[in-house]
Design a protein around this motif. Structure first.
Motif, mmCIF file in Angstrom:
data_model
loop_
_atom_site.group_PDB
_atom_site.id
_atom_site.type_symbol
_atom_site.label_atom_id
_atom_site.label_comp_id
_atom_site.label_asym_id
_atom_site.label_seq_id
_atom_site.Cartn_x
_atom_site.Cartn_y
_atom_site.Cartn_z
ATOM 1 N N SER A 15 2.333 1.717 -3.540
ATOM 2 C CA SER A 15 1.314 2.056 -4.528
ATOM 3 C C SER A 15 0.783 3.481 -4.348
ATOM 4 N N THR A 16 0.610 3.908 -3.080
ATOM 5 C CA THR A 16 0.106 5.262 -2.811
ATOM 6 C C THR A 16 1.115 6.300 -3.306
ATOM 7 N N PHE A 19 0.830 -1.208 0.000
ATOM 8 C CA PHE A 19 0.000 0.000 0.000
ATOM 9 C C PHE A 19 0.868 1.262 0.000
ATOM 10 N N ASN A 34 0.803 6.635 -6.975
ATOM 11 C CA ASN A 34 -0.413 7.380 -7.353
ATOM 12 C C ASN A 34 -0.205 8.882 -7.198
ATOM 13 N N GLU A 64 -4.416 4.764 0.479
ATOM 14 C CA GLU A 64 -4.374 4.435 -0.957
ATOM 15 C C GLU A 64 -5.697 4.793 -1.627
ATOM 16 N N ASP A 106 -4.775 -1.640 -8.559
ATOM 17 C CA ASP A 106 -4.885 -1.421 -7.107
ATOM 18 C C ASP A 106 -6.112 -2.123 -6.532
ATOM 19 N N SER A 125 -5.707 8.320 -2.340
ATOM 20 C CA SER A 125 -4.895 8.671 -3.518
ATOM 21 C C SER A 125 -5.680 8.359 -4.800
ATOM 22 N N HIS A 126 -6.589 7.375 -4.735
ATOM 23 C CA HIS A 126 -7.470 7.110 -5.888
ATOM 24 C C HIS A 126 -8.408 8.293 -6.098
#
Ligand code: FE2
Ligand code: FE2
Length: 260
Positions: free
Chosen positions: A13-14, A10, A17, A81, A159, A84-85
């Motif tokens: 990935s964040t 996470f 993003n 996360e 994700d 961040s989406h």
């Protein structure tokens, strides 16, 4: 549950993003495609922008369980996360010259449903949203010709697939402690929630789906397949765990009878 793996995933990935560069060219989609697309993405943006208050409360209530050690930290990063989406989707809505939403009726129903029963139920509703999001972003990635939408949708699809695996890990830990009858009850209510949500989302986003050449019925069929795939993987793990428990038990019985 291997929470450290999820914590690392996470975090990475964040960061990606937040740093993501999007194609700079203005949107070239015609108005009749751009407008419903922007409205639909704005609805998902609102859904992703929650602060995770209920989920964190639920996490605190189960954080002491031995098999969920570290889960609280993983959930905090999971919520980060999702936020961040929301930021990426907000950039996409701006690119499509749409308007960001602060309130929307399906989102309000969704939030109301999450408070309906208890915190455990809340996580099922959340999981349903993840399953629907997987189908939705998958369709956008495949069918939308706009490079910004494609870039964002591909990343969010990846994700959300990770989120489903995370939720499956968690549910496996929770469900294996339940009796087969309670597991069965859980499965049916999850199926019912998912079915109802897919119906509402397919109808609410029908104009956007039409621009992607997808009917509401197609969307519901895809959502059902996604649910079936998730559920069958979860059940396979539960069955394997059940077999292992039985084998351990019978080995224990044999050992004690030969020892006695
Ligand atoms: Fe998300
Ligand atoms: Fe998610």
């Amino acid at each position: 549950m291997s929470t450290q793996l999820w914590i690392n995933r996470f975090q990475a990935s964040t960061r990606l993003n937040h740093e993501m560069q999007l194609p700079a060219a203005p949107c070239a989609l015609p108005h009749h495609i751009r407008e419903p697309l922007a409205r639909s993405i704005a609805t998902f943006q609102l859904g992703e922008s929650g602060g995770g208050t209920r989920l964190r409360r639920y996490t605190r209530s189960i954080a002491t369980l031995e098999n969920l050690r570290g889960y609280q930290r993983a959930v905090d990063l999971f919520v980060a996360e999702e936020q961040s989406h929301a930021a990426l989707l907000a950039r996409t809505v701006v690119h499509l010259r749409g308007t960001l939403l602060t309130k929307q009726w399906t989102n309000s129903i969704f939030r109301w449903m999450r408070d309906l029963v208890n915190l455990e139920f809340n996580i099922q509703v959340l999981l349903t949203a993840e399953l629907i999001a997987e189908v939705y972003f998958g369709l956008l990635a495949l069918r939308c010709t706009d490079p910004v939408v494609q870039t964002v949708a591909r990343k969010l699809l990846r994700d959300e697939m990770g989120h489903l695996a995370f939720q499956r890990d968690f549910l496996f830990e929770r469900l294996k402690t339940l009796t087969p009858a309670t597991q069965c009850l859980w499965r049916w209510q999850f199926k019912a929630i998912h079915f109802a949500t897919a119906m509402v989302v397919a109808w609410d986003h029908r104009h956007c789906l039409r621009t992607l050449d997808i009917t509401p019925a197609d969307f519901r069929a895809r959502a059902t397949r996604s649910w079936q795939s998730f559920q069958s993987r979860l059940e396979r793990r539960l069955l394997e765990a059940e077999i292992q428990t039985r084998e351990r038990y019978s080995r224990g019985v044999q050992a004690s009878s030969s020892g006695g």
